[in-house]
Design a protein around this motif. Structure first.
Motif, short mmCIF file in Angstrom:
data_model
loop_
_atom_site.label_atom_id
_atom_site.label_comp_id
_atom_site.label_asym_id
_atom_site.label_seq_id
_atom_site.Cartn_x
_atom_site.Cartn_y
_atom_site.Cartn_z
N MET A 1 57.36 77.30 32.42
CA MET A 1 56.97 76.64 31.12
C MET A 1 57.87 77.03 30.11
N ARG A 2 58.37 78.27 30.23
CA ARG A 2 59.40 78.88 29.34
C ARG A 2 60.72 78.17 29.39
N ALA A 3 61.12 78.01 30.71
CA ALA A 3 62.23 77.18 31.01
C ALA A 3 62.25 75.92 30.32
N LEU A 4 61.11 75.11 30.44
CA LEU A 4 61.16 73.91 30.09
C LEU A 4 61.29 73.72 28.33
N VAL A 5 60.78 74.60 27.78
CA VAL A 5 60.74 75.00 26.22
C VAL A 5 62.21 75.33 25.89
N LEU A 6 62.93 76.32 26.62
CA LEU A 6 64.32 76.46 26.54
C LEU A 6 65.24 75.45 26.64
N LEU A 7 65.02 74.55 27.80
CA LEU A 7 65.70 73.50 28.16
C LEU A 7 65.69 72.42 26.94
N SER A 8 64.61 72.15 26.82
CA SER A 8 64.16 71.11 25.59
C SER A 8 64.79 71.66 24.13
N SER A 9 64.67 72.77 23.93
CA SER A 9 65.53 73.34 22.68
C SER A 9 66.79 73.03 22.93
N LEU A 10 67.56 73.49 23.88
CA LEU A 10 68.93 73.29 24.27
C LEU A 10 69.47 71.85 24.11
N SER A 11 68.54 71.03 24.49
CA SER A 11 69.04 69.54 24.42
C SER A 11 69.08 69.09 23.31
N LEU A 12 68.48 69.75 22.02
CA LEU A 12 68.61 69.29 20.70
C LEU A 12 70.07 69.27 20.19
N PHE A 13 70.62 70.22 20.61
CA PHE A 13 72.18 70.32 20.22
C PHE A 13 73.04 69.18 20.47
N GLY A 14 72.52 68.30 21.51
CA GLY A 14 73.23 67.03 21.75
C GLY A 14 72.96 65.70 21.11
N CYS A 15 72.01 65.84 20.13
CA CYS A 15 71.70 64.86 19.31
C CYS A 15 72.72 64.19 18.66
N SER A 16 72.97 62.81 18.80
CA SER A 16 74.23 62.07 18.19
C SER A 16 74.12 62.03 16.69
N HIS A 17 72.86 61.85 16.13
CA HIS A 17 72.80 61.64 14.72
C HIS A 17 71.50 61.94 14.35
N MET A 18 71.23 62.04 13.19
CA MET A 18 69.77 62.52 12.52
C MET A 18 69.48 61.38 11.59
N ALA A 19 68.03 61.16 11.71
CA ALA A 19 67.57 60.07 11.07
C ALA A 19 67.48 60.65 9.45
N ASN A 20 67.45 59.73 8.42
CA ASN A 20 67.36 59.98 7.07
C ASN A 20 66.14 59.14 6.60
N ASP A 21 64.84 59.79 6.94
CA ASP A 21 63.53 59.26 6.61
C ASP A 21 62.74 60.04 5.62
N ALA A 22 61.58 59.49 5.41
CA ALA A 22 60.72 60.17 4.46
C ALA A 22 59.51 60.92 5.02
N TRP A 23 58.92 61.72 4.38
CA TRP A 23 57.73 62.42 5.11
C TRP A 23 56.68 61.59 5.44
N SER A 24 56.33 60.44 4.46
CA SER A 24 55.23 59.57 4.67
C SER A 24 55.54 58.14 5.29
N GLY A 25 54.56 57.46 5.65
CA GLY A 25 55.10 56.09 6.19
C GLY A 25 54.00 55.92 7.31
N GLN A 26 54.15 54.57 7.73
CA GLN A 26 53.30 54.16 9.06
C GLN A 26 53.72 54.63 10.23
N ASP A 27 54.97 55.08 10.31
CA ASP A 27 55.56 55.60 11.47
C ASP A 27 55.03 56.97 11.79
N LYS A 28 54.70 57.68 10.65
CA LYS A 28 54.40 58.99 10.65
C LYS A 28 52.84 59.14 11.01
N ALA A 29 51.96 57.97 10.53
CA ALA A 29 50.73 58.03 11.01
C ALA A 29 50.82 57.82 12.78
N GLN A 30 51.56 56.68 12.97
CA GLN A 30 51.66 56.68 14.43
C GLN A 30 52.00 57.60 15.35
#
Length: 107
Positions: A1-30
């Motif tokens: 379980m800890r390994a899964l969390v660690l691997l998930s966290s490490l994989s975030l460093f490979g994100c190619s780009h970040m979204a520029n979105d608001a805190w509210s909206g229909q997609d947030k409710a979804q």
């Protein structure tokens, strides 16, 4: 379980780009509703498999959060909308709410 969390966290460093979105909206409710339903469903499924209530809660939460992280990783592709910490925050809030509602329903 800890390994899964660690691997998930490490994989975030490979994100190619970040979204520029608001805190509210229909997609947030979804994100919130889908994560709540996935968490409750994961809890229920695990309990039907004979897992203790504590462990089924952990399985439900991790199932829901993993789906949310996977979706954000998918969005972080070059052709995607970008990784959104705001979406992921709503995913975690929804997963936690689904867990709490499921726990209340089983007391």
């Amino acid at each position: 379980m800890r390994a899964l969390v660690l691997l998930s966290s490490l994989s975030l460093f490979g994100c190619s780009h970040m979204a520029n979105d608001a805190w509210s909206g229909q997609d947030k409710a979804q994100h919130f509703i889908a994560s709540a339903l996935l968490s409750a469903a994961g809890n229920e499924y695990a309990q039907h498999q004979g897992v203790s209530q504590d462990r089924s809660a952990a399985y439900g939460l991790m199932f829901s959060i993993s789906i949310g992280a996977g979706k954000e990783l998918w969005d972080s592709r070059p052709s995607g909308s970008g990784w959104s910490w705001k979406d992921f925050t709503w995913d975690i809030a929804g997963a936690t709410t689904g867990y709490a509602v499921w726990q209340l329903a089983h007391q």
